[in-house]
Motif scaffolding. Sequence first.
Motif, short mmCIF file in Angstrom:
data_model
loop_
_atom_site.label_atom_id
_atom_site.label_comp_id
_atom_site.label_asym_id
_atom_site.label_seq_id
_atom_site.Cartn_x
_atom_site.Cartn_y
_atom_site.Cartn_z
N TRP A 186 0.81 -1.30 -0.02
CA TRP A 186 0.15 0.01 0.16
C TRP A 186 0.89 1.29 0.08
CZ3 TRP A 186 -4.27 1.38 -1.87
CH2 TRP A 186 -5.42 0.41 -1.81
N GLN A 187 2.17 1.36 0.63
CA GLN A 187 3.05 2.27 0.49
C GLN A 187 3.10 2.35 -1.07
OE1 GLN A 187 6.22 1.52 3.14
NE2 GLN A 187 4.85 1.76 5.01
N LEU A 188 3.47 1.34 -1.73
CA LEU A 188 3.99 1.55 -3.06
C LEU A 188 2.66 2.16 -3.79
CD1 LEU A 188 5.62 0.98 -5.73
CD2 LEU A 188 4.93 -1.35 -5.78
N VAL A 189 1.40 1.58 -3.63
CA VAL A 189 0.30 2.18 -4.21
C VAL A 189 0.07 3.48 -4.16
CG1 VAL A 189 -2.25 1.94 -4.36
CG2 VAL A 189 -1.09 -0.03 -4.19
N ARG A 190 0.25 4.03 -2.93
CA ARG A 190 -0.01 5.36 -2.55
C ARG A 190 1.02 6.46 -3.27
NH1 ARG A 190 -0.98 3.11 2.63
NH2 ARG A 190 -3.14 3.35 3.25
N GLU A 191 2.43 5.63 -3.19
CA GLU A 191 3.47 6.46 -3.95
C GLU A 191 3.18 6.64 -5.45
OE1 GLU A 191 7.98 5.61 -5.67
OE2 GLU A 191 7.03 4.56 -3.71
N ILE A 192 2.52 5.64 -6.08
CA ILE A 192 2.17 5.53 -7.33
C ILE A 192 1.06 6.62 -7.87
CG2 ILE A 192 1.26 4.14 -9.32
CD1 ILE A 192 3.04 1.84 -8.41
N MET A 193 0.16 6.44 -7.06
CA MET A 193 -1.24 7.29 -7.01
C MET A 193 -0.81 8.86 -6.95
SD MET A 193 -3.66 5.54 -7.34
CE MET A 193 -5.42 5.97 -6.82
N ARG A 194 0.39 9.20 -6.37
CA ARG A 194 0.56 10.45 -6.15
C ARG A 194 1.59 11.02 -7.56
NH1 ARG A 194 1.75 9.21 -0.70
NH2 ARG A 194 3.99 8.92 -1.29
N THR A 195 1.89 10.28 -8.41
CA THR A 195 2.73 10.43 -9.45
C THR A 195 2.05 10.84 -10.57
OG1 THR A 195 2.64 8.12 -10.28
CG2 THR A 195 4.56 8.66 -8.81
N SER A 196 2.69 11.85 -11.42
CA SER A 196 2.05 12.42 -12.69
C SER A 196 2.09 11.26 -14.03
CB SER A 196 2.56 13.70 -13.01
OG SER A 196 2.16 14.35 -14.15
N THR A 197 1.46 10.43 -13.78
CA THR A 197 1.49 9.07 -14.60
C THR A 197 -0.22 8.68 -15.14
OG1 THR A 197 1.76 7.58 -12.99
CG2 THR A 197 3.97 8.62 -14.31
N THR A 198 -0.03 7.62 -15.60
CA THR A 198 -1.47 7.00 -15.94
C THR A 198 -1.54 5.86 -15.15
OG1 THR A 198 -1.68 7.73 -18.10
CG2 THR A 198 -3.00 5.90 -17.48
N LYS A 199 -2.63 5.78 -14.14
CA LYS A 199 -2.84 4.44 -13.26
C LYS A 199 -4.09 3.94 -13.83
CE LYS A 199 -1.92 7.66 -11.08
NZ LYS A 199 -1.19 8.90 -11.34
N VAL A 200 -4.15 2.52 -14.10
CA VAL A 200 -5.44 1.94 -14.59
C VAL A 200 -6.01 0.84 -13.16
CG1 VAL A 200 -6.75 0.71 -16.39
CG2 VAL A 200 -4.71 2.15 -16.74
N VAL A 201 -7.05 1.08 -12.64
CA VAL A 201 -7.56 0.28 -11.75
C VAL A 201 -8.73 -0.66 -12.11
CG1 VAL A 201 -8.50 0.12 -9.25
CG2 VAL A 201 -6.96 2.04 -9.92
#
Length: 260
Positions: free
Chosen positions: A196-211
């Motif tokens: 979850w630390q990794l997920v939160r880190e990725i969610m804060r980045t300026s990139t595309t996330k697909v859930v």
Amino acid sequence: MEKIEVYLEYEIHKNRPGLLGDVASLLGMMSINIITINGVENQRRGMLLLINNEEDINRLRSVLETIVNIQVTKLRKPKLRDRLAVRHGRYIQRDADDKKTFRFVRDELGLLVDFMAELYKKPGHKLIGIRGMPRVGKTESIVASSVCASKRWVFVSSTLLKQTVRSQLADDERGEEHIYIIDGIVSTRRSSEKHWQLVREIMRTSTTKVVEHPDIFVQQTEYSLEDFDYIIELRNDQDEEITYEVVDSVDTGFSTFDFN
């Protein structure tokens, strides 16, 4: 002077031989170039045009109103849905109440992949959720659209081949050229705090996330559906109901819904 790209769509009230020729001849006389043309949605035809200036757009509208048997439904700068409608010959279905929700059925996978690829190409943060029943093609569409957009995909959590729950990324898995794929069920039901630390880190980045399974993802996290920029629904057919009733509420073992 740079020409203006315009999307023209008209509805055919009574099709007759030579109708398309009349419209094409009219555009030619006005020095308007046709880039692409295709039928869209039953009795409608769409065109991407190159027009000299804004004044010619108004002139074109006035002249088209004189042609019997057609009615102009759209004459505007093209949106993504317009471009895809001309390319594929059909419109993407959009929820009437929730404008960020788009609906597809399995025989529209080509259209879905094209749509997602165009979203991926836009720079900056995007959070995309995709709903659908098992084995309908969710993960495959995400990966295929990444290929089309020339992006690298990274599974943060997944059950595509085997259960994947990542707690860290390699150096070459970071950057705006990546698409990060998160399985909402796996991340919320079978993960650790490091994940979850990794997920939160990725969610804060300026990139595309697909859930995948965004409804499950938001149930046990600080995120909400309002955080999503796009929600995609993929069904086997128009009448299929997307349901999560078969998902186990227990955090051990796999439910039948986990495999897609």
